[in-house]
Structure formats: structure tokens, C-alpha cells
Design an enzyme around this catalytic site. Structure first.
Site, PDB file in Angstrom:
ATOM      1  N   HIS A   1     -10.749   7.075 -13.953  1.00 44.94           N
ATOM      2  CA  HIS A   1     -11.416   6.003 -13.204  1.00 44.94           C
ATOM      3  C   HIS A   1     -10.427   4.874 -12.950  1.00 44.94           C
ATOM      4  O   HIS A   1      -9.787   4.376 -13.863  1.00 44.94           O
ATOM      5  CB  HIS A   1     -12.617   5.499 -14.001  1.00 44.94           C
ATOM      6  CG  HIS A   1     -13.358   4.403 -13.333  1.00 44.94           C
ATOM      7  ND1 HIS A   1     -13.937   3.384 -14.037  1.00 44.94           N
ATOM      8  CD2 HIS A   1     -13.613   4.152 -12.029  1.00 44.94           C
ATOM      9  CE1 HIS A   1     -14.525   2.553 -13.191  1.00 44.94           C
ATOM     10  NE2 HIS A   1     -14.336   3.004 -11.974  1.00 44.94           N
TER      11      HIS A   1
ATOM     12  N   ASP B   1       1.721   9.683   5.850  1.00 48.93           N
ATOM     13  CA  ASP B   1       2.189  10.399   7.023  1.00 48.93           C
ATOM     14  C   ASP B   1       3.622  10.881   6.826  1.00 48.93           C
ATOM     15  O   ASP B   1       4.252  10.608   5.804  1.00 48.93           O
ATOM     16  CB  ASP B   1       2.036   9.537   8.283  1.00 48.93           C
ATOM     17  CG  ASP B   1       2.846   8.252   8.256  1.00 48.93           C
ATOM     18  OD1 ASP B   1       3.934   8.204   7.632  1.00 48.93           O
ATOM     19  OD2 ASP B   1       2.399   7.279   8.893  1.00 48.93           O
TER      20      ASP B   1
END
Length: 142
Positions: free
Chosen positions: A22, A30
Site C-alpha cells: 500500500h 513512454d
């Protein structure tokens, strides 16, 4: 083979997603992003673009509901209010999960780079659209 697991989720990527806790962050970047020099853990998805990778990851990854924004993108240099098409797609994909609409924020380019250095892992795609980078913060399953 496994049922209902997107085939883009390789064994290495599934291991990373399952190992995250968590509040840990995973970044999808990219083809132009300097991932090797910024990643603690690196996974390559050379056959996928960034939106395909995001769809696969959010199909199994809960997003954090305890933070202001579990989704962060990079601001356009010189025009921080701009929302490139790919960024709008990221927000839509992230909001298609079981939690509904997901809060998101954009952050300045170099602040984004610094945040990536602290991320649990970076997923490199073959995305060629500019600003095809997104940070996700892992949540919990209640």
C-alpha cells in the site's frame, strides 16, 4: 496460462505488482523516458503502448483511496494546463476500474523524474506519443 489475466502482464510484472505494498508506486513510461537511469526495478513491455499497459495493470492493481491523487502525469513543458490526448486517455482508463472516477494530478517534468526515482518499479513501453508517462499509487483491497 491463467484465467482473466491480461496477457501483457508478464511473470516479472505480475511478481512486481503482487510484491508492492500500500502506497508503493509503479510508473508506466513512454519510449523516450530515461527509464534505465531512473528505475529501481525495470520491466520492459516493448510490444505494448502506454494505454495498453495501463489497462492491463489497473485490471489487477487497486488504486489508493487514501491519497489526494493516486494517478500522476507529467505536465506539458511551457503549458502546464494542457492535457494531451494520451493523458486524457490515462484518466479515463484509470477511472474505468471498480472504484470509479479516480482523482489525478499533473506534476512538473523534473519533479516527475524525481518521483520516478523513488517508485517501486518502472514499466517501459513502446509508446511514441509525447507525455505518455503515468505514476500509479497502489491501494488496498478492503
Amino acid at each position: 496460462m491463467l484465467y482473466n489475466i491480461n496477457p501483457l502482464l508478464s511473470p516479472d510484472l505480475l511478481h512486481i505488482l503482487r510484491s508492492m505494498g500500500h502506497g508503493d508506486q509503479i510508473v508506466i513510461v513512454d519510449a523516450n523516458f530515461p527509464a534505465d537511469s531512473h528505475a529501481q526495478r525495470l520491466v520492459r513491455l516493448d510490444g505494448a503502448n502506454a494505454t495498453q499497459a495501463l489497462e492491463a495493470i489497473v485490471s489487477v492493481l487497486p488504486l489508493d483511496t487514501y491519497v489526494e491523487a493516486p494517478v500522476h502525469t507529467m505536465q506539458v513543458v511551457g503549458d502546464p494546463q494542457a492535457v494531451p490526448e494520451i493523458v486524457a486517455e490515462f484518466y479515463q482508463i484509470a477511472s474505468n476500474g471498480p472504484g470509479g472516477e479516480v482523482p489525478h494530478q499533473s506534476i512538473e517534468r523534473f519533479a516527475f523524474y524525481e518521483q520516478v526515482k523513488n517508485a517501486y518499479a518502472v514499466v517501459v513501453t513502446n509508446e511514441t506519443r509525447l507525455y505518455g508517462n503515468v505514476i500509479l499509487t497502489k491501494g488496498v483491497i478492503g
